[in-house]
Design an enzyme around this catalytic site. Structure first.
Site, PDB file in Angstrom:
ATOM      1  N   TRP A  52      18.397 -15.520  16.590  1.00  0.00           N
ATOM      2  CA  TRP A  52      19.237 -15.451  17.784  1.00  0.00           C
ATOM      3  C   TRP A  52      20.401 -14.474  17.629  1.00  0.00           C
ATOM      4  O   TRP A  52      21.303 -14.458  18.458  1.00  0.00           O
ATOM      5  CB  TRP A  52      19.758 -16.851  18.112  1.00  0.00           C
ATOM      6  N   ASP A  53      20.407 -13.673  16.576  1.00  0.00           N
ATOM      7  CA  ASP A  53      21.499 -12.728  16.331  1.00  0.00           C
ATOM      8  C   ASP A  53      22.827 -13.448  16.156  1.00  0.00           C
ATOM      9  O   ASP A  53      23.863 -13.013  16.644  1.00  0.00           O
ATOM     10  CB  ASP A  53      21.586 -11.705  17.474  1.00  0.00           C
ATOM     11  N   MET A  54      22.798 -14.568  15.437  1.00  0.00           N
ATOM     12  CA  MET A  54      24.007 -15.342  15.200  1.00  0.00           C
ATOM     13  C   MET A  54      24.650 -14.927  13.867  1.00  0.00           C
ATOM     14  O   MET A  54      24.885 -15.754  12.977  1.00  0.00           O
ATOM     15  CB  MET A  54      23.702 -16.840  15.217  1.00  0.00           C
TER      16      MET A  54
END
Length: 777
Positions: A459-461
């Site tokens: 999630w591109d966290m």
């Protein structure tokens, strides 16, 4: 004619709601919109027949809609407004004389406004009374007071830098964004006034990337301020007057390959044993957009000739997959124990084979490479041999690191191995270091510990912010802690000696079912101190009008969504919170005396959709260099979009931004306040306090005042750090997406400085302003 127009309007609106409502119901959503549509349709037909029964029916419709709205959202004004946006005004319209007096009433034997008009009047009055009642409530605020400071608490690190200076991005390498100055207090802050206003002259160019931003926090050393600009100019200003002393232009050429163009700040080092007049005794370090690390003499602005080659180090050295514009550092390095320690960013999701996320340490005097931590080869930290290259496409650290020189550790926030939304080919070491905080020995680069905030991140966290270091008072005495804010809203409080949690961390089951060739982690960590939003339901969906809201419902039910960490999909997945982050690079501010944390959580949802690739060259989701999110060499490109309505407004209900105050000893949030207006985002400059996201960090002072300028409306604001109450604000000439700082001027005044230059990706107004505020003399 008015009755006919009203009838046609009711029929058309009813048909639209029925069509959309049936589609929504078919997707598993609420029947509400179809039912309201049926009501509007019948009312429209009765109006065309000039039947006063239309008023009876519409009164029932209004009362039923009000009851449903109160059941769903209570007295939340911004949630009630779209639910009544068409219903209530149309009811008021039907009470106008040109409607009522032209409807037949012979069957009722009553005069105009009698009979059926009275129930409609009652319904309109009830809607109005509900609106007035809701307007007077802060439905989403949590009001409270932080406890007083402990008598034995002190600010660790005091004395390392003069109280009135600001020597590093977070004031010190501890990254607290806290100043011991106390001249400005909650009692006098409203008297702040502009003292000087400087224009850097570095304005946007037609060739700049979309994400061209002013994110710099200036340094203050002795009697001078130092800052950088998006095009990497370095400027020295007089700390009293704001007058320019010198300027350095590193001659960074334009490039269409860059994703970002920004400079968050400079780093500083002083040779305390060297004679005061020696050249480059005081050094500034800045990474450039073309992947150089520069050392400048702070007094003259000239390159330091003994550092690297002519004052600069080539950060492309030993890199794999060299392609101009695909690697550079936007954040200032750490300077500790005679080393300059730096990471870098790679372009998001362009290719599977990207440069390395290596962390490197250079000698502050000579620029010689002392060690390198390659996440793909973490055991070998001695300087890489000539001709060799680092591991490709490893997790990178694009944000700011912190350092504890007493413990001899540097704390590095890491992102992901590309591609962000598909992880089927990640290496074992990439899995280990992605989305984590890593503690490295300052002198050797050897790994001491790693704490992961997301397992198998899809999630591109990234860990986006500088960890803040503070000593927390416990029953067993002070504990050296690290505070790490994350995009998903968790704030991890760890023992910075070992990486073990101080505040509890639990593992929770996570949604399963990744895309073909990928997998998902069975659980994900959650901190006891967390601003993660609740799982979205239908009642949380928003829109400016009833139609807008219905379309958001349809979009919501068309996406895959099972809560936080729902895997990306070819169907399309709702990601909430989105990769904009509850917290981003601005981080949080920590008061080491009060043992409190001041933060600005933001809430925006995004959608991600995996697009299958048939080859490694076709552009599927982008139309210009550097072709972000194409993921060449991977099975999927990815479409990333904000979750918005056809009008471009968020499909999730406000507030979208808060300020919050929490006790670090307990993890309890004592206050949470809606923050910011839509003045600069709405078609008309209306200062509705709906709460807007902030990009840019807060700053705290010992005087009990916090400052924040990063909201999407153009203000520098001051808050009471005990209660979160807004005390003062000043209008800015452009977006203030930077972290403010404060210092004592040579004349003894406490100055607050903010940079207002805007943010390209957020669409805030561009500028080149540096503004200082102080109390009147």
């Amino acid at each position: 004619m008015a009755v006919v127009i009203s009838g046609v309007f009711g029929i058309l609106l009813g048909l639209a709601l029925i069509i959309g409502g049936v589609r929504l119901f078919d997707l598993g959503g609420t029947w509400y919109f179809a039912a309201v549509g049926a009501g509007f349709l019948l009312v429209g037909i009765l109006l065309l027949k000039r039947q006063r029964a239309a008023l009876w029916l519409y009164a029932l419709l209004m009362l039923a809609a009000l009851g449903w709205a109160l059941y769903e959202v209570g007295l939340d004004w911004w949630q009630l407004a779209p639910r009544g946006s068409l219903i209530a005004p149309f009811g008021l319209w039907l009470l106008m004389p040109w409607i009522v007096q032209r409807l037949s009433w012979q069957h009722f034997g009553l005069r105009a406004w009698g009979g059926a008009a009275l129930p409609l009047l009652l319904a309109v009055v009830l809607w109005g009374a509900t609106a007035v009642l809701a307007l007077g409530r802060d439905a989403n605020d949590v009001k409270g007071m932080l406890p007083p400071p402990l008598a034995e608490a002190t600010a660790p690190g005091e004395g390392e830098e003069p109280d009135g200076d600001w020597h590093a991005y977070g004031r010190t390498q501890l990254g607290q964004r806290y100043s011991p100055l106390a001249q400005i207090t909650p009692q006098n802050v409203e008297r702040l006034e502009p003292v000087w206003h400087y224009h850097t002259g570095d304005l946007r160019r037609p060739t700049d990337p979309d994400e061209t931003t002013y994110e710099v926090t200036p340094l203050k050393i002795d009697d001078a301020l130092y800052l950088c600009t998006p095009h990497n100019f370095v400027i020295a200003l007089d700390a009293e007057t704001g007058e320019e002393r010198w300027r350095f232009d590193p001659q960074v050429s334009d490039s269409s390959n860059r994703q970002h163009l920004t400079c968050r700040g400079l780093s500083y080092h002083v040779e305390r044993q060297a004679p005061a007049g020696q050249q480059c005794r005081q050094r500034l370090f800045m990474p450039t957009a073309d992947a150089r690390l520069l050392a400048l003499d702070a007094k003259t602005g000239k390159l330091c000739p003994g550092f690297g080659e002519d004052g600069q180090v080539n950060l492309w050295a030993n890199m794999p997959n060299v392609k101009e514009g695909f690697y550079y550092s936007t954040s200032p390095p750490v300077v500790a124990r005679g080393l300059v320690i730096i990471g870098g960013a790679v372009n998001d999701n362009v290719r599977r084979h990207e440069p390395s996320g290596v962390i490197r340490a250079y000698d502050v005097r000579s620029g010689e490479l002392r060690w390198n931590f390659d996440p793909g080869n973490p055991e070998r930290t001695e300087p890489i041999a000539p001709g060799q290259t680092y591991s490709q496409s490893t997790p990178n650290s694009w944000s700011i690191s912190s350092a504890d020189e007493t413990l001899g550790l540097v704390y590095v926030p890491f992102g992901n191995q590309v591609p962000d939304q598909w992880g089927g080919r990640r290496s074992e070491n990439s899995e280990r270091f992605s989305s984590s905080v890593v503690a490295l020995e300052i002198e050797t680069g050897r790994l001491r510990w790693v704490f992961q905030t997301v397992h198998h991140d899809l999630w591109d966290m990234d860990v986006p912010a500088q960890p803040s270091l503070v000593d927390i008072q416990t029953d067993a005495g002070p504990v050296p802690a690290l505070v790490a804010p994350t995009k998903q809203g968790d704030i991890y409080v760890l023992d910075r000696r070992s990486g073990e949690p101080i505040l509890p961390v639990r593992e929770e089951p996570a949604p399963q079912g990744a895309a073909e060739g990928d997998w998902t982690a069975p659980t994900q960590p959650v901190s006891a101190l967390s601003y993660q939003p609740p799982k979205l339901t239908g009642k949380d969906l928003w829109g400016a009008t009833l139609i807008d809201q219905m379309l958001c419902h349809i979009q919501f039910h068309s996406l895959r969504y099972e809560g936080r960490y729902t895997p990306p999909s070819t169907q399309g997945t709702l990601v909430y919170p989105g990769n904009f982050g509850v917290f981003n690079w601005g981080g949080v501010a920590v008061d080491p005396v009060r043992q409190m944390i001041f933060s600005a959580p933001a809430y925006l949802a995004f959608t991600s959709k995996l697009v299958p690739r048939e080859d490694d060259s076709s552009t599927l989701v982008s139309d210009k260099p550097p072709y972000l999110n194409e993921n060449f060499g991977s099975p999927f490109a990815v479409e990333l979009k904000p979750f918005v309505s056809p009008l471009g407004l968020p499909c999730t209900a406000p507030p979208w931004g808060y300020v919050a105050g929490a006790d670090l000893r307990t993890g309890k949030t004592h206050w949470l306040r809606t923050n910011g207006t839509v003045r600069d985002r709405a078609p008309l400059p209306l200062p509705f306090k709906m709460g807007v996201p902030s990009l840019g960090g807060p700053m705290l002072t010992a005087g009990g005042v916090a400052f924040l300028s990063g909201t999407l409306d153009y203000y520098l604001r001051a808050y009471d750090s005990t209660s979160g109450r807004e005390l003062w604000k000043a209008r800015l000439p452009a977006g203030g997406q930077a972290t403010p700082m404060t210092y004592r001027s040579p004349s003894g005044r406490q100055m607050v400085v903010v940079v207002a230059g805007g943010h390209g990706s957020l669409g805030t107004a561009a500028g080149d302003s540096v503004i200082a505020y102080a109390l009147p003399r």
